[in-house]
Each structure stands twice: as structure tokens, then as C-alpha cells.
Design an enzyme around this catalytic site. Structure first.
Site, PDB file in Angstrom:
ATOM      1  N   HIS A 270      -5.112  -9.468  -1.614  1.00 35.95           N
ATOM      2  CA  HIS A 270      -5.332  -9.689  -0.183  1.00 35.95           C
ATOM      3  C   HIS A 270      -6.422 -10.721   0.043  1.00 35.95           C
ATOM      4  O   HIS A 270      -7.376 -10.826  -0.721  1.00 35.95           O
ATOM      5  CB  HIS A 270      -5.752  -8.377   0.501  1.00 35.95           C
ATOM      6  CG  HIS A 270      -4.749  -7.284   0.379  1.00 35.95           C
ATOM      7  ND1 HIS A 270      -4.687  -6.457  -0.722  1.00 35.95           N
ATOM      8  CD2 HIS A 270      -3.751  -6.892   1.217  1.00 35.95           C
ATOM      9  CE1 HIS A 270      -3.708  -5.597  -0.551  1.00 35.95           C
ATOM     10  NE2 HIS A 270      -3.110  -5.835   0.605  1.00 35.95           N
TER      11      HIS A 270
ATOM     12  N   ALA B 198       2.585  -1.930   4.179  1.00 31.49           N
ATOM     13  CA  ALA B 198       2.288  -0.936   5.209  1.00 31.49           C
ATOM     14  C   ALA B 198       1.789  -1.723   6.420  1.00 31.49           C
ATOM     15  O   ALA B 198       1.060  -2.692   6.257  1.00 31.49           O
ATOM     16  CB  ALA B 198       1.209   0.007   4.715  1.00 31.49           C
TER      17      ALA B 198
ATOM     18  N   TYR C  86      -8.632 -10.469   2.320  1.00 27.35           N
ATOM     19  CA  TYR C  86      -9.917  -9.811   2.622  1.00 27.35           C
ATOM     20  C   TYR C  86     -10.692  -9.418   1.364  1.00 27.35           C
ATOM     21  O   TYR C  86     -11.860  -9.047   1.441  1.00 27.35           O
ATOM     22  CB  TYR C  86      -9.715  -8.591   3.533  1.00 27.35           C
ATOM     23  CG  TYR C  86      -8.851  -7.486   2.975  1.00 27.35           C
ATOM     24  CD1 TYR C  86      -9.303  -6.673   1.938  1.00 27.35           C
ATOM     25  CD2 TYR C  86      -7.580  -7.248   3.479  1.00 27.35           C
ATOM     26  CE1 TYR C  86      -8.517  -5.659   1.432  1.00 27.35           C
ATOM     27  CE2 TYR C  86      -6.777  -6.244   2.982  1.00 27.35           C
ATOM     28  CZ  TYR C  86      -7.256  -5.443   1.952  1.00 27.35           C
ATOM     29  OH  TYR C  86      -6.454  -4.464   1.444  1.00 27.35           O
ATOM     30  N   GLU C  87     -10.057  -9.494   0.205  1.00 21.73           N
ATOM     31  CA  GLU C  87     -10.775  -9.194  -1.037  1.00 21.73           C
ATOM     32  C   GLU C  87     -11.716 -10.336  -1.418  1.00 21.73           C
ATOM     33  O   GLU C  87     -12.492 -10.214  -2.364  1.00 21.73           O
ATOM     34  CB  GLU C  87      -9.789  -8.938  -2.173  1.00 21.73           C
ATOM     35  CG  GLU C  87      -8.972  -7.667  -1.980  1.00 21.73           C
ATOM     36  CD  GLU C  87      -7.931  -7.478  -3.066  1.00 21.73           C
ATOM     37  OE1 GLU C  87      -8.314  -7.146  -4.198  1.00 21.73           O
ATOM     38  OE2 GLU C  87      -6.728  -7.675  -2.793  1.00 21.73           O
TER      39      GLU C  87
ATOM     40  N   HIS D 140      -3.501   0.415  -4.826  1.00 22.31           N
ATOM     41  CA  HIS D 140      -2.902  -0.749  -5.477  1.00 22.31           C
ATOM     42  C   HIS D 140      -3.210  -0.686  -6.962  1.00 22.31           C
ATOM     43  O   HIS D 140      -4.348  -0.881  -7.372  1.00 22.31           O
ATOM     44  CB  HIS D 140      -3.460  -2.055  -4.893  1.00 22.31           C
ATOM     45  CG  HIS D 140      -3.042  -2.291  -3.483  1.00 22.31           C
ATOM     46  ND1 HIS D 140      -2.014  -3.132  -3.143  1.00 22.31           N
ATOM     47  CD2 HIS D 140      -3.498  -1.769  -2.327  1.00 22.31           C
ATOM     48  CE1 HIS D 140      -1.880  -3.121  -1.828  1.00 22.31           C
ATOM     49  NE2 HIS D 140      -2.760  -2.305  -1.319  1.00 22.31           N
TER      50      HIS D 140
ATOM     51  N   MET E 263      -2.079  -6.863   6.813  1.00 22.69           N
ATOM     52  CA  MET E 263      -3.084  -7.760   6.222  1.00 22.69           C
ATOM     53  C   MET E 263      -2.563  -8.496   4.986  1.00 22.69           C
ATOM     54  O   MET E 263      -3.349  -8.873   4.114  1.00 22.69           O
ATOM     55  CB  MET E 263      -4.333  -6.945   5.863  1.00 22.69           C
ATOM     56  CG  MET E 263      -4.883  -6.123   7.021  1.00 22.69           C
ATOM     57  SD  MET E 263      -6.243  -5.070   6.509  1.00 22.69           S
ATOM     58  CE  MET E 263      -6.381  -3.940   7.913  1.00 22.69           C
TER      59      MET E 263
ATOM     60  N   SER F 106       0.817  -1.220   0.000  1.00 23.52           N
ATOM     61  CA  SER F 106       0.000   0.000   0.000  1.00 23.52           C
ATOM     62  C   SER F 106       0.845   1.262   0.000  1.00 23.52           C
ATOM     63  O   SER F 106       1.718   1.424   0.847  1.00 23.52           O
ATOM     64  CB  SER F 106      -0.875   0.053   1.260  1.00 23.52           C
ATOM     65  OG  SER F 106      -1.749  -1.021   1.291  1.00 23.52           O
TER      66      SER F 106
HETATM   67  N1  HPA Z   1      -3.353  -3.009  11.152  1.00 22.30           N
HETATM   68  C1  HPA Z   1      -3.417  -3.833  10.092  1.00 22.30           C
HETATM   69  N2  HPA Z   1      -2.956  -3.505   8.899  1.00 22.30           N
HETATM   70  C2  HPA Z   1      -2.392  -2.298   8.747  1.00 22.30           C
HETATM   71  C3  HPA Z   1      -2.295  -1.400   9.817  1.00 22.30           C
HETATM   72  C4  HPA Z   1      -2.804  -1.785  11.082  1.00 22.30           C
HETATM   73  O1  HPA Z   1      -2.762  -1.037  12.076  1.00 22.30           O
HETATM   74  N3  HPA Z   1      -1.660  -0.282   9.344  1.00 22.30           N
HETATM   75  C5  HPA Z   1      -1.392  -0.524   8.033  1.00 22.30           C
HETATM   76  N4  HPA Z   1      -1.830  -1.732   7.669  1.00 22.30           N
END
Ligand code: HPA
Length: 270
Positions: free
Chosen positions: A81, A111, A83-84, A59, A209, A28
Site C-alpha cells: 500500500h 476490502a 500508506y506504508e 496481509h 486504499m 485484506s
Molecule cells: N475506507 C477506506 N478503505 C477501506 C474502508 C473504508 O471505509 N473499508 C475497508 N477499506
């Protein structure tokens, strides 16, 4: 699955003439890294047979083949991901394709939220190990011995030699590079305050994630892995307005240049 992997690998080799040994997955807000690439080919994921399509802001969904420091690399600008709604097998499919294209090294970035009290927003964390809290695993199901073993060893999931290269480079160039354990969780909700504290307690330094599925699959296929998280928020300090995806993207793009130099130092030795 093997046939699909081979078909996609052959398609990409024909299209791009790829002969490199390294693939990079950008997380990200880190997509600007492609500015550093001498681009040879750009392919949208939707134009690559059998590739899933990424749907998330930040993305781009492109595969780029080009040169960094004179070395040919394949770069995923945008990853997939869990979660998608993709399966673990679907979202790790590109890593399998890379291996079939001759790739031996996988560089990953993401990230992540900090769960270590000494981390600051904007810091980089070299990933030295991970904890899989996805509650599933991309290797579940029948195992194809041609791809890798049933029970792969994960005791050096992140290559210690490459970590040493990055550590030394950061030290001699005065780049602040933390190290730690990345915890992978499904998301897409950010963690509750109790969950951030729990992750700190179990030895997690950052939470995100992604990454864990790709790294498991890369290890299954005996690839060398190097990974860096950009700490975009600190889970242990409760933010006034809560975590947001936009905040994650902003911080990640600011820290991208230090990440670039670290990846560059690693690519130098590959
Ligand atoms: N949690 C999960 N995924 C993330 C976070 C977080 O705090 N920050 C960036 N991606």
C-alpha cells in the site's frame, strides 16, 4: 527499472517453473483463498529479490504459485500500500514482474467501504471502473516504451468481457454481485463522514486504499484486469464505534467464499 523487473522475473521463473497466464492479488482478510489452490511453491516476499515487504496485519506477505481449476496461477497473499511509505513504483513492482513472467490477466480483490446506499455489509462489488484520488500516479516519471505507452488509454481499465462472464455466472448461481466504481485514496485514515458523502456524490460506489495503482500499471502493460471489492463497512451509515481494521478483516473473511466462486468462474474462461 527494466533490469530489476527482469532479474526478479527470471528468479521467480527459475524457482517455480511458472508458465501460467494469470496472477491474483488478494486484499485484506481474503488470504484464505489460498486454501483453494493446489500449492506448488510458496515464497515469502522477503526472499524474493527486489520485492518490497508487506507490514500490515491481515496481509501474509507470500507469493504462491499453484493451480486453480487446473490452471497455473501466481497469487499474492498480501499486497503493498501507498500508506506504508512505499513509492507508487515500488508498490506496483510485482505487477510489472508478473507481466515479464508471461502473465496476461490480473485478478484483484480488496476490502472497501460502501458509498452506495443500496450496498450492504458483506456484499461483493464487481469493479467496472475506478476514480484515482491518490493524488499521484505510478506512471509519473520517465516512461519506458518497452513497458508501455506514455499516455495509456484507461477507457476499459476493467475488462468488459470478464465482467460479463462474472455477471452471468452470478446471475445463474444466485450470487448477489453488485457492480460499481471503486475510488482509490491513500489512507491510512478512514474517510470522514463528509468524505464518504462526497465520494457518493462524485459517482463512487466503494472506497479503499489499494488496487488503483496496480490496475493503472496493468493497463500500462496491456493486461486484462478483473476486480472485486468486498464491502466491509458502509461509509454512509455512521457506525456506533467507527470503522475499524478488525471489522474489515472479519467481514472480508466471511465473504471470501462467494469471491472464490466468482474468481473461479473467471479463471475458467482464461
Ligand atoms: N475506507 C477506506 N478503505 C477501506 C474502508 C473504508 O471505509 N473499508 C475497508 N477499506
Amino acid at each position: 527499472m527494466l533490469q530489476k523487473i527482469e532479474a526478479t522475473a527470471n528468479f521467480l521463473k527459475d524457482k517455480t517453473g511458472f508458465e501460467g497466464k494469470t496472477a491474483i492479488i488478494l486484499g485484506s482478510g481474503l488470504g484464505n483463498y489460498v486454501d483453494k489452490i493446489e500449492i506448488q511453491h510458496t515464497l515469502a516476499y522477503k526472499d524474493i529479490p527486489n520485492f518490497p515487504v508487506s507490514t500490515i496485519a491481515g496481509h501474509a506477505g507470500k507469493l504462491i504459485v499453484g493451480k486453480i481449476k487446473g490452471k497455473q496461477v501466481a497469487v499474492m497473499q498480501g499486497r503493498f500500500h501507498y500508506y506504508e511509505g512505499l513509492t507508487m513504483q515500488e508498490l506496483t513492482f510485482p505487477v510489472r514482474v508478473f507481466k515479464m513472467m508471461g502473465v496476461e490477466n490480473l485478478l484483484v480483490s480488496n476490502a472497501a467501504g460502501g458509498t452506495n446506499y443500496s450496498f450492504e455489509v458483506g456484499d461483493l462489488m464487481m469493479i467496472t471502473d475506478h476514480i484515482n484520488l491518490f493524488g499521484t500516479n505510478p506512471l509519473i516519471g520517465s516512461n519506458d516504451e518497452e513497458l508501455g505507452p506514455r499516455f495509456p488509454n484507461m477507457s476499459e481499465a476493467y475488462d468488459t468481457e470478464l465482467c460479463e462472464v462474472a455477471r452471468n455466472f452470478a446471475r445463474s448461481n444466485n450470487i448477489r454481485l453488485n457492480e460499481g466504481v471503486y475510488v482509490g485514496m491513500s489512507g491510512p485514515s478512514f474517510e470522514t463522514n463528509a468524505e464518504y458523502r462526497f465520494l457518493n456524490t462524485i459517482g463512487g460506489d466503494a472506497v479503499g486504499m489499494s488496487t488503483v495503482p496496480e490496475v493503472i500499471v496493468a493497463n500500462h502493460m496491456s493486461m486484462r484486469v478483473f476486480g472485486v471489492s468486498v464491502i466491509t463497512n458502509n461509509g454512509l451509515e455512521i457506525p456506533e464505534e467507527g470503522n475499524s481494521h478488525n471489522e474489515v478483516l472479519d467481514v472480508a473473511s466471511i465473504s471470501a467464499s462467494s469471491l472464490e466462486t466468482i474468481f473461479g468462474a473467471v479463471i475458467d474462461v482464461l
